[in-house]
Design a protein around this motif. Structure first.
Motif, PDB file in Angstrom:
ATOM      1  N   ARG A  64     -33.266   3.684 -55.053  1.00 29.71           N
ATOM      2  CA  ARG A  64     -33.820   2.341 -54.820  1.00 29.71           C
ATOM      3  C   ARG A  64     -35.085   2.421 -53.960  1.00 29.71           C
ATOM      4  O   ARG A  64     -36.086   1.753 -54.239  1.00 29.71           O
ATOM      5  N   GLU A  68     -38.838   1.268 -55.011  1.00 30.41           N
ATOM      6  CA  GLU A  68     -39.602   0.303 -54.217  1.00 30.41           C
ATOM      7  C   GLU A  68     -40.968   0.869 -53.838  1.00 30.41           C
ATOM      8  O   GLU A  68     -41.984   0.169 -53.912  1.00 30.41           O
ATOM      9  N   SER A  71     -43.146   0.886 -56.919  1.00 28.58           N
ATOM     10  CA  SER A  71     -43.564  -0.487 -57.217  1.00 28.58           C
ATOM     11  C   SER A  71     -44.686  -0.915 -56.271  1.00 28.58           C
ATOM     12  O   SER A  71     -45.676  -1.523 -56.695  1.00 28.58           O
ATOM     13  N   GLN A  72     -44.527  -0.559 -55.011  1.00 32.21           N
ATOM     14  CA  GLN A  72     -45.537  -0.918 -54.020  1.00 32.21           C
ATOM     15  C   GLN A  72     -46.849  -0.188 -54.323  1.00 32.21           C
ATOM     16  O   GLN A  72     -47.929  -0.786 -54.260  1.00 32.21           O
TER      17      GLN A  72
END
Length: 88
Positions: A64, A68, A71-72
């Protein structure tokens, strides 16, 4: 009227009774050892299962976190591209 047992017969009977008592005690001790061994095995299996669950949760949390971060980074990259296109 019942005959009384001879001294030798009484001794033999006492010996047999003692042997039976020893055998019964040994059987109880074996059963208790077996019970304790099964309990220890169950406990070890439960600990292993719990450890595996914790490791699985840690791995999922790591995945996860990586998603993240990806994605950032993607968002920052898109934003940087928009800025570059807007300035050009």
């Amino acid at each position: 009227m019942a005959r009384r047992k001879s001294l030798a017969a009484q001794l033999v009977q006492t010996y047999r009774d003692a042997q039976k008592a020893k055998a019964a005690a040994a059987k109880r001790a074996d059963a208790e050892r077996d019970r304790q061994a099964r309990a220890a095995e169950r406990e070890a299996a439960q600990r292993a299962k719990e450890k595996a669950r914790q490791e699985r949760e840690r791995a999922q949390a790591w995945v996860r976190t990586q998603k993240e971060k990806d994605s950032q980074r993607s968002a920052e990259s898109r934003k940087a591209e928009q800025i570059v296109r807007g300035e050009a």
